[in-house]
Design a protein around this motif. Structure first.
Motif, PDB file in Angstrom:
ATOM      1  N   PHE A 196       0.754  -1.225  -0.103  1.00  0.00           N
ATOM      2  CA  PHE A 196      -0.142   0.022   0.062  1.00  0.00           C
ATOM      3  C   PHE A 196       0.925   1.352   0.053  1.00  0.00           C
ATOM      4  O   PHE A 196       0.554   2.142  -0.679  1.00  0.00           O
ATOM      5  CB  PHE A 196      -0.933   0.023   1.311  1.00  0.00           C
ATOM      6  N   SER A 197       2.006   1.106   0.574  1.00  0.00           N
ATOM      7  CA  SER A 197       2.833   2.423   0.924  1.00  0.00           C
ATOM      8  C   SER A 197       3.740   2.789  -0.463  1.00  0.00           C
ATOM      9  O   SER A 197       4.310   3.833  -0.693  1.00  0.00           O
ATOM     10  CB  SER A 197       3.849   2.098   1.775  1.00  0.00           C
ATOM     11  N   GLU A 198       3.835   1.670  -1.319  1.00  0.00           N
ATOM     12  CA  GLU A 198       4.528   2.020  -2.792  1.00  0.00           C
ATOM     13  C   GLU A 198       3.596   2.894  -3.666  1.00  0.00           C
ATOM     14  O   GLU A 198       4.081   2.978  -4.836  1.00  0.00           O
ATOM     15  CB  GLU A 198       4.885   0.563  -3.025  1.00  0.00           C
ATOM     16  N   ASN A 199       2.195   3.253  -3.420  1.00  0.00           N
ATOM     17  CA  ASN A 199       1.573   3.767  -4.363  1.00  0.00           C
ATOM     18  C   ASN A 199       0.700   5.102  -3.873  1.00  0.00           C
ATOM     19  O   ASN A 199       0.960   5.255  -2.553  1.00  0.00           O
ATOM     20  CB  ASN A 199       0.072   2.958  -4.632  1.00  0.00           C
ATOM     21  N   ARG A 200       0.673   5.911  -4.804  1.00  0.00           N
ATOM     22  CA  ARG A 200      -0.108   7.147  -4.589  1.00  0.00           C
ATOM     23  C   ARG A 200      -1.338   7.042  -5.026  1.00  0.00           C
ATOM     24  O   ARG A 200      -1.625   6.587  -6.098  1.00  0.00           O
ATOM     25  CB  ARG A 200       0.449   8.296  -4.894  1.00  0.00           C
ATOM     26  N   TYR A 201      -2.516   7.549  -4.408  1.00  0.00           N
ATOM     27  CA  TYR A 201      -4.156   7.500  -4.895  1.00  0.00           C
ATOM     28  C   TYR A 201      -4.623   8.813  -4.820  1.00  0.00           C
ATOM     29  O   TYR A 201      -4.279   9.491  -4.175  1.00  0.00           O
ATOM     30  CB  TYR A 201      -4.444   6.518  -3.601  1.00  0.00           C
ATOM     31  N   ASN A 202      -5.450   8.724  -5.901  1.00  0.00           N
ATOM     32  CA  ASN A 202      -6.057  10.142  -5.949  1.00  0.00           C
ATOM     33  C   ASN A 202      -7.239  10.155  -4.975  1.00  0.00           C
ATOM     34  O   ASN A 202      -7.506  11.161  -4.514  1.00  0.00           O
ATOM     35  CB  ASN A 202      -6.740  10.293  -7.419  1.00  0.00           C
ATOM     36  N   ILE A 203      -8.047   8.767  -4.915  1.00  0.00           N
ATOM     37  CA  ILE A 203      -8.990   8.804  -3.903  1.00  0.00           C
ATOM     38  C   ILE A 203      -8.906   7.724  -3.150  1.00  0.00           C
ATOM     39  O   ILE A 203      -8.392   6.453  -3.894  1.00  0.00           O
ATOM     40  CB  ILE A 203     -10.095   9.169  -4.391  1.00  0.00           C
ATOM     41  N   ALA A 204      -9.229   7.312  -1.809  1.00  0.00           N
ATOM     42  CA  ALA A 204      -9.090   6.441  -1.185  1.00  0.00           C
ATOM     43  C   ALA A 204     -10.654   6.010  -0.198  1.00  0.00           C
ATOM     44  O   ALA A 204     -11.222   7.153   0.371  1.00  0.00           O
ATOM     45  CB  ALA A 204      -8.169   6.219   0.061  1.00  0.00           C
ATOM     46  N   PHE A 205     -11.169   4.840  -0.186  1.00  0.00           N
ATOM     47  CA  PHE A 205     -12.254   4.604   0.830  1.00  0.00           C
ATOM     48  C   PHE A 205     -11.952   3.608   1.670  1.00  0.00           C
ATOM     49  O   PHE A 205     -11.638   2.214   1.168  1.00  0.00           O
ATOM     50  CB  PHE A 205     -13.542   4.150  -0.242  1.00  0.00           C
ATOM     51  N   ILE A 206     -12.246   3.802   2.935  1.00  0.00           N
ATOM     52  CA  ILE A 206     -12.004   3.109   3.923  1.00  0.00           C
ATOM     53  C   ILE A 206     -13.269   2.688   4.762  1.00  0.00           C
ATOM     54  O   ILE A 206     -13.858   3.500   5.287  1.00  0.00           O
ATOM     55  CB  ILE A 206     -10.900   3.600   4.923  1.00  0.00           C
ATOM     56  N   GLY A 207     -13.553   1.394   5.173  1.00  0.00           N
ATOM     57  CA  GLY A 207     -14.502   1.195   6.008  1.00  0.00           C
ATOM     58  C   GLY A 207     -13.989   1.301   7.399  1.00  0.00           C
ATOM     59  O   GLY A 207     -12.705   1.471   7.922  1.00  0.00           O
ATOM     60  N   THR A 208     -14.946   1.014   8.480  1.00  0.00           N
ATOM     61  CA  THR A 208     -14.564   1.401   9.741  1.00  0.00           C
ATOM     62  C   THR A 208     -15.368   0.818  10.649  1.00  0.00           C
ATOM     63  O   THR A 208     -16.693   0.302  10.635  1.00  0.00           O
ATOM     64  CB  THR A 208     -14.520   2.854  10.328  1.00  0.00           C
ATOM     65  N   ASN A 209     -14.910   0.054  11.931  1.00  0.00           N
ATOM     66  CA  ASN A 209     -15.687  -0.631  12.856  1.00  0.00           C
ATOM     67  C   ASN A 209     -16.428   0.534  13.828  1.00  0.00           C
ATOM     68  O   ASN A 209     -17.633   0.060  14.608  1.00  0.00           O
ATOM     69  CB  ASN A 209     -14.805  -1.484  13.690  1.00  0.00           C
ATOM     70  N   GLY A 210     -15.974   1.589  13.833  1.00  0.00           N
ATOM     71  CA  GLY A 210     -16.681   2.661  14.769  1.00  0.00           C
ATOM     72  C   GLY A 210     -15.707   3.999  14.536  1.00  0.00           C
ATOM     73  O   GLY A 210     -14.976   4.140  14.160  1.00  0.00           O
ATOM     74  N   ILE A 211     -16.622   5.150  14.921  1.00  0.00           N
ATOM     75  CA  ILE A 211     -16.270   6.411  14.787  1.00  0.00           C
ATOM     76  C   ILE A 211     -16.576   7.076  15.891  1.00  0.00           C
ATOM     77  O   ILE A 211     -17.703   7.190  16.361  1.00  0.00           O
ATOM     78  CB  ILE A 211     -16.859   7.211  13.682  1.00  0.00           C
ATOM     79  N   ASP A 212     -15.627   7.631  16.577  1.00  0.00           N
ATOM     80  CA  ASP A 212     -15.754   8.536  18.025  1.00  0.00           C
ATOM     81  C   ASP A 212     -15.511  10.078  17.609  1.00  0.00           C
ATOM     82  O   ASP A 212     -14.241  10.052  17.005  1.00  0.00           O
ATOM     83  CB  ASP A 212     -15.072   7.900  19.092  1.00  0.00           C
ATOM     84  N   SER A 213     -16.106  11.088  18.326  1.00  0.00           N
ATOM     85  CA  SER A 213     -15.834  12.187  17.847  1.00  0.00           C
ATOM     86  C   SER A 213     -14.586  12.898  18.527  1.00  0.00           C
ATOM     87  O   SER A 213     -14.033  13.655  17.764  1.00  0.00           O
ATOM     88  CB  SER A 213     -16.985  13.273  18.434  1.00  0.00           C
ATOM     89  N   LYS A 214     -14.096  11.974  19.500  1.00  0.00           N
ATOM     90  CA  LYS A 214     -12.839  12.602  20.183  1.00  0.00           C
ATOM     91  C   LYS A 214     -11.766  11.644  19.742  1.00  0.00           C
ATOM     92  O   LYS A 214     -10.646  12.275  19.392  1.00  0.00           O
ATOM     93  CB  LYS A 214     -12.976  12.569  21.568  1.00  0.00           C
ATOM     94  N   PHE A 215     -12.034  10.130  19.796  1.00  0.00           N
ATOM     95  CA  PHE A 215     -10.982   9.267  19.240  1.00  0.00           C
ATOM     96  C   PHE A 215     -10.799   9.212  17.990  1.00  0.00           C
ATOM     97  O   PHE A 215      -9.671   9.010  17.438  1.00  0.00           O
ATOM     98  CB  PHE A 215     -11.274   8.074  20.042  1.00  0.00           C
ATOM     99  N   GLY A 216     -11.508   9.454  17.206  1.00  0.00           N
ATOM    100  CA  GLY A 216     -11.564   9.336  15.736  1.00  0.00           C
ATOM    101  C   GLY A 216     -12.207   8.016  15.049  1.00  0.00           C
ATOM    102  O   GLY A 216     -12.791   7.333  15.816  1.00  0.00           O
ATOM    103  N   VAL A 217     -11.486   7.795  14.034  1.00  0.00           N
ATOM    104  CA  VAL A 217     -11.804   6.426  13.280  1.00  0.00           C
ATOM    105  C   VAL A 217     -11.245   5.203  13.991  1.00  0.00           C
ATOM    106  O   VAL A 217      -9.876   5.508  14.234  1.00  0.00           O
ATOM    107  CB  VAL A 217     -11.284   6.692  11.874  1.00  0.00           C
ATOM    108  N   CYS A 218     -12.040   4.226  14.049  1.00  0.00           N
ATOM    109  CA  CYS A 218     -11.469   3.157  14.938  1.00  0.00           C
ATOM    110  C   CYS A 218     -11.537   1.694  14.120  1.00  0.00           C
ATOM    111  O   CYS A 218     -12.407   1.631  13.189  1.00  0.00           O
ATOM    112  CB  CYS A 218     -12.273   2.805  16.288  1.00  0.00           C
TER     113      CYS A 218
END
Length: 257
Positions: free
Chosen positions: A160-182
């Motif tokens: 993944f680190s060897e590429n540059r992306y115009n756009i990325a889409f990532i799923g998540t198990n949870g989002i917290d307003s203070k902690f962030g994406v989890c």
């Protein structure tokens, strides 16, 4: 051993065995029962496990299914709307990263842009993309995670680190307003972090139920991403709270495409 390291080992053991006893963890870590009980209480509050008499069991709702079955997904209609909205952001000639998640699988079905390159670690995404003409497909290597039908680990992060992306889409198990994406595992967190670092734009894709859910491993703060694409059933108060942190893009039957 740090508390965070101990908790990660507990999660890893639960993912393999589904249940665990306090005495077993006390013996393994060489710490007091009260320490283990605090760890389990904390992980229960995070939604990772459920406490039982003398131990804990894995919260199966926090773990993606072995193979994605749309018919059994209670939020499939919401996810389809999110996927259509996300796919509409992909432009001709883009290099796109689709991380492993149920929503990104659906995004793969919806992409119509031409001369696109898709980089993914999810085999379901790869299958759908391989059936489309005019799209280059790059599938990362790594350790195969059967439960997610995806590749993770150091080799995955490196690729993944060897590429540059115009756009990325990532799923998540949870989002917290203070902690962030989890997320719940270090393996997933590391690959998602490098994707965000190497992308011009990164969007989290998730249904409304993922807000105010706290996962164990932090992926990114909300100011490190470009926005969250979610469905129209999001609570108004939650929408207002998170809109102060990042852009929230709402997918509805009227505007998904």
């Amino acid at each position: 051993m740090l508390e965070a390291e101990r908790k990660q080992i507990i999660i890893d053991k639960l993912m393999k065995k589904k249940s665990i006893k306090v005495n077993e963890l006390v013996e393994y870590f060489g710490v007091a029962k009260s320490t283990i009980r605090r760890d389990l209480d904390s992980l229960e509050a995070s939604g990772v496990l459920k406490r039982t008499h003398g131990g804990a069991v894995l919260n199966e709702n926090s773990i993606p299914a072995t193979s994605y079955n749309e018919k059994e997904d209670p939020y499939i209609e919401e996810k389809k709307l999110i996927a259509k909205k996300a796919a509409s952001l992909v432009k001709d000639n883009d290099v796109v990263c689709l991380n492993s998640s149920t929503v990104t699988i659906l995004i793969a079905k919806e992409i119509t842009a031409k001369n696109v390159t898709i980089v993914t670690n999810n085999l379901d995404v790869a299958i759908y993309i391989s059936q489309k003409e005019g799209i280059d497909l790059v599938v990362t290597g790594g350790n195969f995670i059967h439960k997610h039908n995806s590749m993770e680990g150091p080799a995955t992060v490196t690729q993944f680190s060897e590429n540059r992306y115009n756009i990325a889409f990532i799923g998540t198990n949870g989002i917290d307003s203070k902690f962030g994406v989890c997320t719940y595992t270090s393996l997933e967190a590391e690959s998602k972090k490098i994707i965000i670092k190497n992308s011009k734009k990164t969007f989290i894709v998730c249904e409304h139920t993922k807000f105010d859910n706290f996962g164990f491993k932090k992926v990114a703060s909300l100011d490190e991403i470009d926005g969250i694409i979610t469905d129209y059933k999001i609570n108004k108060e939650i929408l207002e709270k998170y809109s102060e942190k990042t852009d929230i893009i709402i997918a509805s039957p009227d505007n998904a495409e």
